[in-house]
Design a protein around this motif. Sequence first.
Motif, PDB file in Angstrom:
ATOM      1  N   THR A 105       0.842  -1.197   0.000  1.00  0.00           N
ATOM      2  CA  THR A 105       0.000   0.000   0.000  1.00  0.00           C
ATOM      3  C   THR A 105       0.879   1.249   0.000  1.00  0.00           C
ATOM      4  O   THR A 105       2.078   1.190   0.280  1.00  0.00           O
ATOM      5  CB  THR A 105      -0.906   0.022   1.235  1.00  0.00           C
ATOM      6  OG1 THR A 105      -0.091   0.018   2.414  1.00  0.00           O
ATOM      7  CG2 THR A 105      -1.823  -1.206   1.254  1.00  0.00           C
ATOM      8  N   LYS A 106       0.274   2.362  -0.299  1.00  0.00           N
ATOM      9  CA  LYS A 106       1.011   3.621  -0.374  1.00  0.00           C
ATOM     10  C   LYS A 106       1.689   3.953   0.938  1.00  0.00           C
ATOM     11  O   LYS A 106       2.831   4.422   0.975  1.00  0.00           O
ATOM     12  CB  LYS A 106       0.055   4.742  -0.797  1.00  0.00           C
ATOM     13  CG  LYS A 106       0.741   6.071  -1.022  1.00  0.00           C
ATOM     14  CD  LYS A 106      -0.241   7.116  -1.530  1.00  0.00           C
ATOM     15  CE  LYS A 106       0.472   8.448  -1.767  1.00  0.00           C
ATOM     16  NZ  LYS A 106      -0.474   9.486  -2.273  1.00  0.00           N
ATOM     17  N   SER A 107       0.995   3.690   2.045  1.00  0.00           N
ATOM     18  CA  SER A 107       1.572   4.004   3.358  1.00  0.00           C
ATOM     19  C   SER A 107       2.781   3.127   3.664  1.00  0.00           C
ATOM     20  O   SER A 107       3.759   3.591   4.256  1.00  0.00           O
ATOM     21  CB  SER A 107       0.511   3.835   4.452  1.00  0.00           C
ATOM     22  OG  SER A 107       0.015   2.497   4.453  1.00  0.00           O
ATOM     23  N   SER A 108       2.739   1.868   3.223  1.00  0.00           N
ATOM     24  CA  SER A 108       3.882   0.977   3.471  1.00  0.00           C
ATOM     25  C   SER A 108       5.059   1.314   2.564  1.00  0.00           C
ATOM     26  O   SER A 108       6.212   1.065   2.926  1.00  0.00           O
ATOM     27  CB  SER A 108       3.471  -0.482   3.306  1.00  0.00           C
ATOM     28  OG  SER A 108       3.041  -0.740   1.983  1.00  0.00           O
ATOM     29  N   PHE A 109       4.789   1.890   1.393  1.00  0.00           N
ATOM     30  CA  PHE A 109       5.877   2.281   0.499  1.00  0.00           C
ATOM     31  C   PHE A 109       6.691   3.432   1.096  1.00  0.00           C
ATOM     32  O   PHE A 109       7.889   3.559   0.836  1.00  0.00           O
ATOM     33  CB  PHE A 109       5.348   2.710  -0.869  1.00  0.00           C
ATOM     34  CG  PHE A 109       4.636   1.611  -1.608  1.00  0.00           C
ATOM     35  CD1 PHE A 109       4.927   0.275  -1.379  1.00  0.00           C
ATOM     36  CD2 PHE A 109       3.653   1.911  -2.548  1.00  0.00           C
ATOM     37  CE1 PHE A 109       4.271  -0.738  -2.064  1.00  0.00           C
ATOM     38  CE2 PHE A 109       2.993   0.907  -3.236  1.00  0.00           C
ATOM     39  CZ  PHE A 109       3.303  -0.413  -2.988  1.00  0.00           C
ATOM     40  N   ALA A 110       6.017   4.278   1.898  1.00  0.00           N
ATOM     41  CA  ALA A 110       6.708   5.410   2.504  1.00  0.00           C
ATOM     42  C   ALA A 110       7.757   4.952   3.513  1.00  0.00           C
ATOM     43  O   ALA A 110       8.778   5.611   3.694  1.00  0.00           O
ATOM     44  CB  ALA A 110       5.701   6.338   3.180  1.00  0.00           C
TER      45      ALA A 110
END
Length: 269
Positions: A47-52
Motif C-alpha cells: 500500500t502507499k503508506s507501506s511504500f513510505a
Amino acid sequence: MGSWSNLLLVLLVIFSPFCTPDPNDEMCLTHLSQSLQDPLKNLQNWTKSSFAKPCDGFTSYLQGATCNNGRIYKLSLSNLSLKGTISPYLSNCTNLQALDLSSNSISGPIPIELQLLVNLAVLNLSANQLSGPIPEQLAICAYLNVIDLHDNQLNGLIPQQLGLLVRLSVFDVSNNRLSGPIPASLGNRSGNFPRFNASSFDGNKDLYGYPLPPKKSNGLSILAIVGIGLGSGFLSLALSFTAVCIWLRVTEEKLDAEEGKISQLMPDY
C-alpha cells in the motif's frame, strides 16, 4: 552512567540516517505496484503508506521484500500469478541485490533501466511472457552472477557483452525465440570462467553455434544435389534413347518406301 547515555545518543545520531526511509525505494515500489496486476490479491500489504516506510532496519513490512539497513535489497515475488509489466522505475531501488519475478505472467520488455542496479547479483525473470530483446546494458551490472530468463518470448540476438560478466555462474535463456550465433564469450568460455552447456540455450529454433549444433545450410544438401544430377542424367538418357528409336523407325519406313518404288520400276522377266 551519564557518559554511556551520551555515547548511545551519539551512536543513534550517527547511524539513524541509514535507517530512515529512502525516497528512491518509495518511488521504486510505488511504480512497480502500479505496473503489476495482482488478480489473486497476494500483495495486499503493498500500500502507499507501506511504500513510505517499507523497512525498519533489517525488518521488512512488505511481502516478498527483504531489507538491509533500512533499504530494500531483495525482492522475491515468484509464483504469485502476477500480470502486467516491469516498471523501469524499478531501477530506483539502487541497493537491490536480488530480483526474482519468476513464474508469473508478466509481459512486455526487460527495461534497459535495470542497468542502473549496479549492485544486482541475481536476476531471475524466468517463466513469464516477456518479449523483445535481451538488453545488452545488463553487462553494466558487474556483480551479476545469475541471469535466468528461460521460458519467455524473448527474441533477437544474445548480447555478446554479457560474456564480459566475470562473476556470471548461471545463465539460462532456453525456450525463447532467440536467433543468431551464440557468442563465444558465453558458449565457449575458457580459463576459470564457468561454462554453460546446451541446456542453457535449447528451445530457440534459430539459435546456433557451440554448444548447440552449427547453423543449418539453407541450400540443398550434397545428397540432394547428387540425386537431382542423377535424375536429370537418367531423364536425358531416356529422352535421347527415345529420340534415336523414333529416328531409326522413321528411317526404316523411308527405306521400305524407297525399296517399294524401285521394285515397281523394274521389268518382270
